[in-house]
Design a protein around this motif. Structure first.
Motif, PDB file in Angstrom:
ATOM      1  N   LYS A  27      -1.477   5.352  -2.820  1.00  0.00           N
ATOM      2  CA  LYS A  27      -2.667   5.773  -3.101  1.00  0.00           C
ATOM      3  C   LYS A  27      -3.403   6.523  -1.716  1.00  0.00           C
ATOM      4  CE  LYS A  27      -3.115   3.501  -6.848  1.00  0.00           C
ATOM      5  NZ  LYS A  27      -3.405   4.474  -8.138  1.00  0.00           N
ATOM      6  N   LYS A  28      -2.726   6.355  -0.654  1.00  0.00           N
ATOM      7  CA  LYS A  28      -3.160   7.336   0.747  1.00  0.00           C
ATOM      8  C   LYS A  28      -2.061   7.399   1.273  1.00  0.00           C
ATOM      9  CE  LYS A  28      -4.791   3.159   2.738  1.00  0.00           C
ATOM     10  NZ  LYS A  28      -6.056   2.577   3.258  1.00  0.00           N
ATOM     11  N   ASP A  39       0.804  -1.072   0.057  1.00  0.00           N
ATOM     12  CA  ASP A  39      -0.001  -0.053   0.059  1.00  0.00           C
ATOM     13  C   ASP A  39       0.811   1.214  -0.007  1.00  0.00           C
ATOM     14  OD1 ASP A  39      -2.166  -1.480   0.048  1.00  0.00           O
ATOM     15  OD2 ASP A  39      -2.572  -1.599   2.242  1.00  0.00           O
TER      16      ASP A  39
END
Length: 286
Positions: free
Chosen positions: A229-230, A224
């Protein structure tokens, strides 16, 4: 070209800008570290000198009060002595014993007042002597601390002057990066950085672990982080995590050993050793 709104930045751009800001702030921290304990020592000396100044003023006020008390008692002595002289002169013209006794008692009373005033004056003079000694000691301490403060300030000013230009450049860079970050994210970053012992609010992943607290990061979470993405924070220390590649950090990859190749090499070495031993044994038998 119009300046890009911080809210329009992608997560990747935000992370990269945050890391650049962290780099600039860490460099400023290093410059401050060169000063060591000097700023605190200067503050402590300033506080001590302020306390000594207050103490000197208090002692001087107390001495002034004692001096005013002495002056007042001397005035009372003059007044009492004048009364004694006046009453004594009236003794020669008294008409009866009653007047004589009254005047005599007044003379005794005024004489006692004079003695009491002289006693108070001596006590006040003794207290003044004590206070003057205390004042001299306090002034000596003040001069000593003032000298130390001057030296410490000189050392601190010298260090600050040496790093001033570079620190100002770094501060300008930090302000520029801050203007590119949305206020809410910047506030969160500053809060994290303030609570972090080493002043790091964003760190990159090192050896599958957080670069701040060194706790292991699960593979899915690492993926992640690489996806950008975040904004992802460490679940242990709360620092913002960034992919090393995005941070511009080169991570040395561990050397991977081919197990099959290594096994073949070990087997060949063992065979060679066995062959050498057989040859040696044969020679011994001959």
């Amino acid at each position: 070209m119009a300046k890009k709104d911080p809210t329009d930045l992608t997560v990747e751009e935000r992370l990269k800008t945050l890391y650049q800001l962290q780099t600039a702030l860490s460099a400023i921290d290093e410059k401050k570290a060169l000063r060591g304990e000097l700023p605190l020592e200067v503050e402590d000396l300033e506080a001590e000198i302020e306390g000594l100044t207050t103490r000197i003023e208090r002692i001087q006020n107390e001495i002034g009060e004692f001096e005013r008390a002495i002056s007042q008692k001397k005035g009372e002595i003059i007044e009492a002595q004048a009364n004694v002289d006046r009453y004594k002169s009236q003794l020669d013209i008294v008409r009866n014993n009653r007047e004589y006794d009254t005047l005599y008692k007044e003379i005794e009373f005024q004489t006692l007042e004079i003695e009491l005033c002289n006693k108070k004056i001596k006590e006040a003079e003794a207290r003044i002597a004590e206070k003057q000694e205390e004042l001299a000691q306090t002034k000596e301490q003040y001069d000593e601390k003032a000298g130390d403060l001057e030296l410490k300030r000189g050392e601190l000013d010298e260090i600050i002057e040496e790093t001033r230009t570079e620190e100002e450049r770094l501060r300008d860079k930090a302000h520029d990066y801050e203007s590119k970050i949305e206020p809410r994210l910047l506030t969160s970053f500053k809060r994290i950085r303030k609570n972090a012992r080493n002043g790091l609010g964003i760190v990159y992943v090192q050896r599958d672990a957080c670069g701040g607290c060194f706790n292991k990061i699960p593979p899915q979470r690492q993926l992640d982080i690489k996806m950008h993405k975040k904004i992802i924070v460490c679940e242990y220390c709360g620092r913002i995590l960034i992919d090393p590649e995005l941070a511009g950090v080169k991570i040395e990859k561990p050397v991977v050993v081919d197990d099959k190749k290594a096994a073949r090499k070990r087997t060949a070495t063992a065979r060679k050793t066995a062959s050498s031993k057989k040859a040696t044994d044969a020679n011994d038998m001959d």
